[in-house]
Design a protein around this motif. Structure first.
Motif: not given
Length: 403
Positions: A165-184
């Protein structure tokens, strides 16, 4: 790799402090920021472990802390759930949230999690996660992790689960995807098997300019769509398939709730609605159908899905319910009625073809629905899956989106 994101760690410190301290230690190793939120419903001497004490959370209840610290555990849990939801909605630094709880804690924490926007990581470690968890998740993107053992101390099993659980929540912030695609711009559409032709045709024609997000009208699908509308993640809604109302009003298994269309009123999002699959109520296998419906017209969709044709009286009730809901909307609303049939089964020669039932809906809706410069009713002689109906939806959408 460190993160400046803030993780909310939520549990009752009077009973779960050993577990939250273990998770805290693991997050410290990764140099992560967190806040420990105590949601205990009894006063205790462990306040020094909390970033936010249970008394602070309880103060958010409309009737104050006394509503929680009342000596009645059942009432206290319900009241603390309300207080915690209000507390969480008032925060602006929740980048991820992890909850620990048994049955009471899970029922207390998850409603507040549901209030957070889609996309914020949400993990609930719970003793209840191996059963029916639909009420805990609602229309949100909560991840449930089964605790395997009771959450009652650190042992050889709980240590493994809590580490994950700790690794799950840590990974969700450490490896958060920075969206670069300009969505429709995203639009929500509701679909059922019997309205697939219509919705797929609309999606294909709008695909080049819009991100068409289709929701299966199974109760949870409509709730998910309206959750995104509330979160301002949809540009418009094409609510072609409103069948969840049938199940809500007439005991079906794929029901919406009383708040159906509520997000449309709150957000004032551009909206086009229709009568998709209002000719049917969904039940499971035949033996599960309530006795009061035994003499009705049924269609066996598959061994686990039985469809019941709605009557003129039921159509009248649905029309009144939907029209009154849409009358509360102040944004642009267009409701389009396909007089040629409401589904693939409700077509001339089809098993659910019933002009009388449909007319009952049309007459009551027309009588109840209050048209304004922003709120419009259109009737068309075409079937819901016809090319002409699809083109009408596209034309009306093009007009409404310009406003």
């Amino acid at each position: 790799m460190a993160s400046t994101s803030t993780i909310y760690l939520v549990t009752a410190l009077d009973t779960k402090r050993e577990e939250i301290i273990y998770i805290k230690t693991l997050l410290d190793l990764k140099n992560l920021n967190y806040k420990i939120i105590d949601i205990s419903t009894q006063l205790h001497q462990f306040n020094h472990l909390a970033t936010i004490t249970s008394e602070i959370v309880a103060s958010y209840h409309p009737h104050g802390k006394s509503a929680i610290f009342c000596g009645d555990r059942g009432k206290a849990i319900v009241a603390m759930a309300d207080a915690f939801k209000l507390f969480l909605m008032a925060q602006n630094d929740v980048d991820a949230i992890l909850g620990l709880g048994g049955s009471g804690g899970t029922a207390l924490i998850t409603p507040a999690m549901q209030s957070l926007a889609v996309g914020i990581p949400k993990l609930m470690v719970s003793t209840m996660a191996s059963g029916n968890i639909s009420d805990y998740i609602g229309a949100s993107d909560i991840a449930m992790m089964y605790s395997v053992t009771d959450i009652a101390g650190i042992n050889v099993i709980s240590r493994k689960v809590l580490s994950n659980a700790a690794n799950f929540i840590a990974g969700s912030v450490l490896f958060k995807t920075q969206e670069t695609i300009e969505d429709k711009p995203a639009i929500g559409l509701t679909m059922f098997g019997v309205t697939t032709t219509c919705v797929q045709s609309i999606s294909a024609k709008l695909h080049d300019h819009y991100d068409c997000i289709v929701f299966h009208a199974t109760g949870s699908g409509g709730k998910a769509m309206e959750k995104l509308a509330d979160s301002k993640l949809l540009h418009a809604v094409l609510d072609i398939t409103t069948t969840e109302v049938c199940d809500y009003l007439f005991d079906g298994v794929l029901a919406c709730n009383e708040d159906r269309f509520g997000a449309i009123a709150r957000s004032q999002i551009p909206y086009i609605g229709s009568c998709g699959a209002l000719d049917m109520v969904n039940f499971s296998s035949p033996e599960t159908i309530p006795e009061k419906y035994k003499d009705r017209l049924f269609y066996q969709h598959n061994p686990q899905v039985t469809l019941m044709r709605t009557t003129p009286e039921e159509n009248k009730k649905m029309a009144n319910w939907i029209a009154n809901k849409l009358n509360q909307c102040q944004g642009y609303v267009t409701f389009i009625i396909p007089e040629g049939g409401f589904s693939a089964l409700d077509i001339e020669g089809g098993i659910f073809w019933s002009p009388k039932a449909n007319k009952a809906f049309i007459d009551e809706f027309e009588k109840t629905f209050i048209q304004t410069p922003k709120r419009k009713l259109i009737k068309t002689p075409h079937h819901i899956n016809s090319p002409q109906f699809c083109d009408l939806i596209i034309n009306e959408f093009t007009q409404i989106i310009k406003n």
